[in-house]
Motif scaffolding. Structure first.
Motif, PDB file in Angstrom:
ATOM      1  N   VAL A   2       0.834  -1.195   0.000  1.00 49.29           N
ATOM      2  CA  VAL A   2       0.000   0.000   0.000  1.00 49.29           C
ATOM      3  C   VAL A   2       0.868   1.244   0.000  1.00 49.29           C
ATOM      4  O   VAL A   2       1.844   1.333   0.742  1.00 49.29           O
ATOM      5  CB  VAL A   2      -0.913   0.004   1.247  1.00 49.29           C
ATOM      6  N   THR A   3       0.531   2.220  -0.819  1.00 47.97           N
ATOM      7  CA  THR A   3       1.229   3.505  -0.849  1.00 47.97           C
ATOM      8  C   THR A   3       0.411   4.533  -0.081  1.00 47.97           C
ATOM      9  O   THR A   3      -0.776   4.739  -0.359  1.00 47.97           O
ATOM     10  CB  THR A   3       1.436   3.988  -2.292  1.00 47.97           C
ATOM     11  N   ARG A   4       1.016   5.170   0.899  1.00 47.18           N
ATOM     12  CA  ARG A   4       0.322   6.150   1.718  1.00 47.18           C
ATOM     13  C   ARG A   4       0.487   7.560   1.141  1.00 47.18           C
ATOM     14  O   ARG A   4       1.567   7.942   0.695  1.00 47.18           O
ATOM     15  CB  ARG A   4       0.866   6.124   3.153  1.00 47.18           C
ATOM     16  N   GLN A   5      -0.589   8.312   1.173  1.00 45.60           N
ATOM     17  CA  GLN A   5      -0.547   9.688   0.725  1.00 45.60           C
ATOM     18  C   GLN A   5      -0.179  10.600   1.890  1.00 45.60           C
ATOM     19  O   GLN A   5      -0.583  10.375   3.036  1.00 45.60           O
ATOM     20  CB  GLN A   5      -1.918  10.098   0.164  1.00 45.60           C
ATOM     21  N   ALA A   6       0.601  11.623   1.596  1.00 42.66           N
ATOM     22  CA  ALA A   6       1.006  12.573   2.628  1.00 42.66           C
ATOM     23  C   ALA A   6      -0.235  13.203   3.247  1.00 42.66           C
ATOM     24  O   ALA A   6      -1.151  13.628   2.546  1.00 42.66           O
ATOM     25  CB  ALA A   6       1.908  13.650   2.027  1.00 42.66           C
ATOM     26  N   GLY A   7      -0.255  13.255   4.573  1.00 39.54           N
ATOM     27  CA  GLY A   7      -1.373  13.872   5.264  1.00 39.54           C
ATOM     28  C   GLY A   7      -2.588  12.991   5.412  1.00 39.54           C
ATOM     29  O   GLY A   7      -3.623  13.431   5.916  1.00 39.54           O
ATOM     30  N   GLN A   8      -2.517  11.742   4.982  1.00 39.92           N
ATOM     31  CA  GLN A   8      -3.649  10.834   5.100  1.00 39.92           C
ATOM     32  C   GLN A   8      -3.945  10.578   6.579  1.00 39.92           C
ATOM     33  O   GLN A   8      -3.051  10.286   7.352  1.00 39.92           O
ATOM     34  CB  GLN A   8      -3.345   9.508   4.405  1.00 39.92           C
ATOM     35  N   PRO A   9      -5.213  10.719   7.008  1.00 37.96           N
ATOM     36  CA  PRO A   9      -5.556  10.471   8.412  1.00 37.96           C
ATOM     37  C   PRO A   9      -5.181   9.054   8.818  1.00 37.96           C
ATOM     38  O   PRO A   9      -5.291   8.114   8.025  1.00 37.96           O
ATOM     39  CB  PRO A   9      -7.072  10.681   8.446  1.00 37.96           C
ATOM     40  N   LYS A  10      -4.764   8.896  10.059  1.00 37.76           N
ATOM     41  CA  LYS A  10      -4.357   7.590  10.543  1.00 37.76           C
ATOM     42  C   LYS A  10      -5.574   6.730  10.860  1.00 37.76           C
ATOM     43  O   LYS A  10      -6.514   7.159  11.525  1.00 37.76           O
ATOM     44  CB  LYS A  10      -3.475   7.738  11.778  1.00 37.76           C
ATOM     45  N   SER A  11      -5.542   5.527  10.346  1.00 40.49           N
ATOM     46  CA  SER A  11      -6.567   4.529  10.619  1.00 40.49           C
ATOM     47  C   SER A  11      -5.840   3.308  11.175  1.00 40.49           C
ATOM     48  O   SER A  11      -5.018   2.712  10.481  1.00 40.49           O
ATOM     49  CB  SER A  11      -7.333   4.176   9.346  1.00 40.49           C
ATOM     50  N   ILE A  12      -6.131   2.962  12.411  1.00 41.75           N
ATOM     51  CA  ILE A  12      -5.296   2.022  13.155  1.00 41.75           C
ATOM     52  C   ILE A  12      -6.085   0.762  13.487  1.00 41.75           C
ATOM     53  O   ILE A  12      -7.189   0.823  14.027  1.00 41.75           O
ATOM     54  CB  ILE A  12      -4.776   2.680  14.447  1.00 41.75           C
ATOM     55  N   LEU A  13      -5.496  -0.381  13.161  1.00 39.99           N
ATOM     56  CA  LEU A  13      -6.044  -1.674  13.553  1.00 39.99           C
ATOM     57  C   LEU A  13      -5.253  -2.186  14.749  1.00 39.99           C
ATOM     58  O   LEU A  13      -4.039  -2.343  14.668  1.00 39.99           O
ATOM     59  CB  LEU A  13      -5.954  -2.684  12.408  1.00 39.99           C
ATOM     60  N   ILE A  14      -5.952  -2.429  15.859  1.00 35.75           N
ATOM     61  CA  ILE A  14      -5.335  -2.966  17.064  1.00 35.75           C
ATOM     62  C   ILE A  14      -5.712  -4.435  17.194  1.00 35.75           C
ATOM     63  O   ILE A  14      -6.896  -4.772  17.244  1.00 35.75           O
ATOM     64  CB  ILE A  14      -5.793  -2.210  18.324  1.00 35.75           C
ATOM     65  N   LEU A  15      -4.723  -5.292  17.218  1.00 37.75           N
ATOM     66  CA  LEU A  15      -4.940  -6.696  17.559  1.00 37.75           C
ATOM     67  C   LEU A  15      -4.933  -6.756  19.074  1.00 37.75           C
ATOM     68  O   LEU A  15      -3.899  -6.573  19.711  1.00 37.75           O
ATOM     69  CB  LEU A  15      -3.839  -7.568  16.961  1.00 37.75           C
ATOM     70  N   GLY A  16      -6.121  -6.966  19.659  1.00 35.84           N
ATOM     71  CA  GLY A  16      -6.262  -6.723  21.083  1.00 35.84           C
ATOM     72  C   GLY A  16      -6.656  -7.920  21.912  1.00 35.84           C
ATOM     73  O   GLY A  16      -6.231  -9.035  21.681  1.00 35.84           O
ATOM     74  N   GLY A  17      -7.490  -7.644  22.914  1.00 38.20           N
ATOM     75  CA  GLY A  17      -7.903  -8.652  23.866  1.00 38.20           C
ATOM     76  C   GLY A  17      -7.272  -8.478  25.234  1.00 38.20           C
ATOM     77  O   GLY A  17      -7.568  -9.234  26.156  1.00 38.20           O
ATOM     78  N   THR A  18      -6.403  -7.489  25.380  1.00 32.75           N
ATOM     79  CA  THR A  18      -5.749  -7.227  26.658  1.00 32.75           C
ATOM     80  C   THR A  18      -6.234  -5.892  27.222  1.00 32.75           C
ATOM     81  O   THR A  18      -6.808  -5.059  26.516  1.00 32.75           O
ATOM     82  CB  THR A  18      -4.226  -7.151  26.490  1.00 32.75           C
ATOM     83  N   ALA A  19      -5.976  -5.684  28.511  1.00 32.53           N
ATOM     84  CA  ALA A  19      -6.326  -4.415  29.136  1.00 32.53           C
ATOM     85  C   ALA A  19      -5.569  -3.264  28.477  1.00 32.53           C
ATOM     86  O   ALA A  19      -6.112  -2.168  28.293  1.00 32.53           O
ATOM     87  CB  ALA A  19      -6.017  -4.471  30.627  1.00 32.53           C
ATOM     88  N   GLU A  20      -4.317  -3.519  28.109  1.00 32.61           N
ATOM     89  CA  GLU A  20      -3.529  -2.476  27.444  1.00 32.61           C
ATOM     90  C   GLU A  20      -4.127  -2.110  26.092  1.00 32.61           C
ATOM     91  O   GLU A  20      -4.137  -0.938  25.710  1.00 32.61           O
ATOM     92  CB  GLU A  20      -2.084  -2.950  27.263  1.00 32.61           C
ATOM     93  N   ALA A  21      -4.622  -3.094  25.372  1.00 33.10           N
ATOM     94  CA  ALA A  21      -5.230  -2.815  24.074  1.00 33.10           C
ATOM     95  C   ALA A  21      -6.469  -1.943  24.226  1.00 33.10           C
ATOM     96  O   ALA A  21      -6.697  -1.023  23.430  1.00 33.10           O
ATOM     97  CB  ALA A  21      -5.589  -4.131  23.379  1.00 33.10           C
ATOM     98  N   ARG A  22      -7.274  -2.222  25.239  1.00 34.00           N
ATOM     99  CA  ARG A  22      -8.465  -1.401  25.477  1.00 34.00           C
ATOM    100  C   ARG A  22      -8.089   0.020  25.851  1.00 34.00           C
ATOM    101  O   ARG A  22      -8.695   0.992  25.384  1.00 34.00           O
ATOM    102  CB  ARG A  22      -9.324  -2.037  26.573  1.00 34.00           C
TER     103      ARG A  22
END
Length: 249
Positions: A2-22
């Motif tokens: 994937v090529t990211r464009q300058a200034g593109q808003p951050k969209s974050i996927l968290i692989l979670g299940g822990t208290a820290e992830a929450r």
């Protein structure tokens, strides 16, 4: 890739299940980021983090890579349990194949107190072998490898899990279903009431279940600690605060 464009808003996927992830999901949403948390779906009543949530596997590294691309995520965070080795390996492969930056949030492991009776072992087989005949064991390693321990019919087990396992327990084992966090007073009472001589645990780190180590040390209970799985190198932080700093840069 994937090529990211300058200034593109951050969209974050968290692989979670822990208290820290929450906690991380809440912090990132507070900073205005688009956040989706992924839960494995192994727990029947998981605590959901704020923001979007998906439940279930991806179908390996290729499936995770496809999900990252199809949903235009700009960042991937592995904030899973320290023993969730498979998804952590998949995260590395998916990040490499897509070019999506990966950050691993890994809580530091516990270390023994100076006067603790503590034995590090490689896995369940070694832990079960290390138990002496007649041991009264508090087993806190989850559902995996229960049969390995229960073969030790010359020991007694208190098996503490978040959810009831499928297997029927033999007479030398009893089940304790409860969810962390645990406090020192209750851990001391449990170990005294059950005459615990040995604690078997995974080195999960963090504060939610650390009281069992303090209780074991106070009572002279031997701690048998299963080593963490090996992880390939990746950018890594040890706290939610550090993760927020990196991701907001």
């Amino acid at each position: 890739m994937v090529t990211r464009q300058a200034g593109q808003p951050k969209s974050i996927l968290i692989l979670g299940g822990t208290a820290e992830a929450r906690s991380l999901a809440a912090g990132l949403i507070g900073l205005g980021f688009d956040v989706t948390s992924s839960l494995a779906g192994r727990t029947q009543a998981p605590i959901h983090p704020p923001g979007a949530v998906r439940v279930g596997g991806f179908g390996g590294a290729a499936g995770l890579a496809r999900y990252l691309q199809e949903n235009s995520f700009t960042h991937l965070v592995d904030a899973t349990h320290p023993y969730a080795a498979a998804i952590s390996r998949n995260a590395i492969e998916a990040a490499q194949s897509t070019g999506v930056p990966l950050l691993r949030l890994m809580r530091p492991p516990w270390t023994p107190a100076r006067d603790a009776v503590w034995l590090d072992v490689a896995g369940a087989d070694e832990a079960a072998t290390a138990l002496p005949a007649g041991a009264s064991v508090l087993l806190t390693t989850g559902h995996a490898d229960l049969q390995t321990y229960l073969q030790r019919s010359d020991c007694r087990f208190v098996i503490r899990v978040i959810e009831k396992p499928v297997l029927t327990l033999p007479d030398h084992a009893r089940l304790l279903v409860s969810r962390p966090p645990y406090d020192l007073a209750k851990e001391l009472a449990l170990m005294r009431d059950c005459a615990i001589t040995h604690l078997v645990a995974k080195n999960s780190g963090g504060g939610q279940t650390a009281a069992k180590l303090e209780a074991a040390n106070a009572l002279g209970v031997t701690t048998i600690m299963l080593a963490r799985p090996h992880y390939a190198s990746a950018p890594e932080v040890e706290s939610v605060e550090a993760a927020l700093t990196v991701l907001s840069a």
